[in-house]
Design a protein around this motif. Structure first.
Motif, PDB file in Angstrom:
ATOM      1  N   VAL A 232      53.110  51.980  56.981  1.00 26.31           N
ATOM      2  CA  VAL A 232      51.976  51.123  56.628  1.00 26.31           C
ATOM      3  C   VAL A 232      50.698  51.737  57.192  1.00 26.31           C
ATOM      4  O   VAL A 232      50.727  52.496  58.166  1.00 26.31           O
ATOM      5  N   TRP A 233      49.589  51.408  56.578  1.00 25.39           N
ATOM      6  CA  TRP A 233      48.297  51.921  57.024  1.00 25.39           C
ATOM      7  C   TRP A 233      47.797  51.120  58.212  1.00 25.39           C
ATOM      8  O   TRP A 233      47.745  49.900  58.185  1.00 25.39           O
ATOM      9  N   ASP A 234      47.469  51.817  59.285  1.00 26.83           N
ATOM     10  CA  ASP A 234      46.909  51.177  60.478  1.00 26.83           C
ATOM     11  C   ASP A 234      45.423  51.498  60.511  1.00 26.83           C
ATOM     12  O   ASP A 234      45.018  52.629  60.803  1.00 26.83           O
TER      13      ASP A 234
ATOM     14  N   GLU B   1      48.677  56.373  58.661  1.00 24.30           N
ATOM     15  CA  GLU B   1      49.904  55.638  58.388  1.00 24.30           C
ATOM     16  C   GLU B   1      50.833  55.717  59.597  1.00 24.30           C
ATOM     17  O   GLU B   1      50.929  56.766  60.241  1.00 24.30           O
ATOM     18  N   VAL B   2      51.489  54.621  59.898  1.00 24.24           N
ATOM     19  CA  VAL B   2      52.447  54.605  61.006  1.00 24.24           C
ATOM     20  C   VAL B   2      53.776  54.080  60.486  1.00 24.24           C
ATOM     21  O   VAL B   2      53.832  53.261  59.563  1.00 24.24           O
ATOM     22  N   LYS B   3      54.844  54.576  61.078  1.00 25.33           N
ATOM     23  CA  LYS B   3      56.191  54.180  60.651  1.00 25.33           C
ATOM     24  C   LYS B   3      56.544  52.830  61.250  1.00 25.33           C
ATOM     25  O   LYS B   3      56.280  52.558  62.419  1.00 25.33           O
ATOM     26  N   VAL B   4      57.143  51.974  60.454  1.00 21.96           N
ATOM     27  CA  VAL B   4      57.599  50.660  60.904  1.00 21.96           C
ATOM     28  C   VAL B   4      59.122  50.643  60.835  1.00 21.96           C
ATOM     29  O   VAL B   4      59.709  50.923  59.792  1.00 21.96           O
ATOM     30  N   ASN B   5      59.755  50.353  61.951  1.00 17.16           N
ATOM     31  CA  ASN B   5      61.210  50.312  62.006  1.00 17.16           C
ATOM     32  C   ASN B   5      61.694  48.872  61.839  1.00 17.16           C
ATOM     33  O   ASN B   5      61.647  48.080  62.776  1.00 17.16           O
ATOM     34  N   TYR B   6      62.136  48.541  60.644  1.00 15.63           N
ATOM     35  CA  TYR B   6      62.660  47.204  60.380  1.00 15.63           C
ATOM     36  C   TYR B   6      64.101  47.100  60.866  1.00 15.63           C
ATOM     37  O   TYR B   6      64.847  48.073  60.854  1.00 15.63           O
TER      38      TYR B   6
END
Length: 393
Positions: A310-312, A318-323
């Motif tokens: 997602v864009w921060d 962009e940064v990775k999001v660990n769901y």
């Protein structure tokens, strides 16, 4: 008349002092004696200087007053693994009790601890986990070896890591939740997996709180009892369910376990684990649940329903999001707060000890902030109307 001295057996006083030392530790005993005006001028036992890292490791895991003995079983497993890793880094084989006579005092320096924490390839979360372990380890095994000032210096110079950059909320949108629920109905044990997702969404509980039994479920009042986090002997506490989660839970238990009522006593029936892979004999493991959820999330990412980056705007990248399974807990909290639920009620529903833990969920999605702004009184006014409010343009 002078009091006659009681004829005590030899070494009684020494035995009693030793018992107090074993029970409370040298530091606490010295503090208590100090309050009585008894000062300890003798130097601490010089043998403590010779304690090896291996001896300290065994003491940490085996002493009944160690921090290790006061934490939950899941934390004990983590502490034991960290103890093994710490010893291995300095050439000590903890499992086989093979030591190179490395002294504990030799490794408890800012430089040595810094080298351990800054090993190449360690993720930031892993460094934090290791630093937290070392604080507990040092507090348990080095109180007679280092002064309070020295321990504080170690904490400040080596074990105090910089706080991580704020991460975007690891929660799902309503559309993503709907998609994951639909996917779960296509899996093996589909009804069970579908119900697990509903309970995670409709209660906000953690994955290790899913190990409850049929007797812990009250469908009429809409709550379940789960083992509370943070204690070795975890007491069961209530967690309330939404109406949707209660209905899904009711259907699942009836479909899966109704026939057991004909062959089990009421007591045995109530002991059946709700989420199980062996007809209720044992609870489904955390790993099995996490792998099931990860499979659903990976499919959603492949089908571009979920974006793992997602864009921060704060960082401009962009940064990775660990769901994960915990993302359902985030979703429960975020949507509760967005709906206007009081943050103190959300705190109780989640089982947080402090309001600070709940406040992290105030980090909403950008579109949720925009919706909130649209409800602001000024959002309904045209620019020329603001003059009537005394606002200069």
């Amino acid at each position: 008349m002078a009091l006659e001295r009681e004829n005590l057996p030899p070494f009684t006083i020494q035995d009693e002092v030793q018992a107090l030392l074993n029970k409370y530790g040298q530091v606490q005993l010295e503090k208590e004696l100090g309050t009585l005006g008894v000062l300890i001028t003798e130097e601490k036992n010089p043998k403590n200087i010779d304690i090896t890292l291996l001896e300290a490791a065994h003491h940490f895991l085996e002493d009944e007053f160690s921090t290790y003995q006061s934490v939950a079983p899941s934390s004990q497993s983590s502490y034991k693994s960290e103890t093994r890793s710490f010893c291995k880094f300095f050439g000590v084989n903890f499992d086989k009790s093979i030591s190179t006579n490395v002294k504990l005092i030799e490794v408890l320096t800012p430089e040595k601890l810094g080298l351990y924490l800054q090993q190449p390839g360690l993720a930031e979360a892993t460094r934090r986990k290791k630093a937290a372990f070392l604080r507990s380890f040092i507090n348990s095994v080095a109180r007679d070896l280092l002064s309070e000032k020295q321990i504080n210096q170690l904490n400040k110079r080596a074990l105090q890591l910089h706080p991580p950059d704020p991460q975007p909320p690891r929660a799902f949108t309503a559309e993503q939740i709907d998609y994951l629920l639909s996917l779960s109905r296509l899996t093996r044990c589909s009804l069970r997996n579908y119900t697990i997702l509903w309970i995670l969404l409709g209660t906000g509980i953690r994955v290790d709180e899913l190990h409850f039994q049929i007797g812990d479920v009250n469908l009429e009042q809409g709550w379940i009892k789960v083992k509370a986090k943070g204690r070795k002997q975890r007491a069961k506490v209530k967690r309330f369910m939404t109406k949707g989660a209660t209905k899904v839970m009711s259907d699942y238990i009836h479909f899966t376990y109704a026939h057991f009522k004909n062959v089990f006593s009421e007591q045995d029936y109530n002991r059946c684990y709700v989420f199980s892979d062996d007809n209720g004999k044992s609870a489904l493991s955390n790993r099995a649940i996490q792998q099931m959820v990860k499979g659903l999330i990976d499919t959603a990412i492949e089908n571009k329903v979920i974006k793992d980056k997602v864009w921060d705007s704060d960082r401009g990248e962009e940064v990775k999001v660990n769901y994960s399974t915990h993302s359902f807990r985030h979703s429960f909290a975020i949507y509760a707060l967005e709906s206007g639920m009081d943050i103190y009620i959300v705190k109780e529903l989640l089982g947080h000890k402090s309001i600070e833990s709940t406040q992290v969920y105030l980090n909403l999605f950008d579109e949720q902030y925009q919706k909130a702004m649209d409800k602001h009184p000024f959002a309904k006014l045209e620019a020329n109307q603001l003059k009537h409010w005394g606002v200069g343009l």
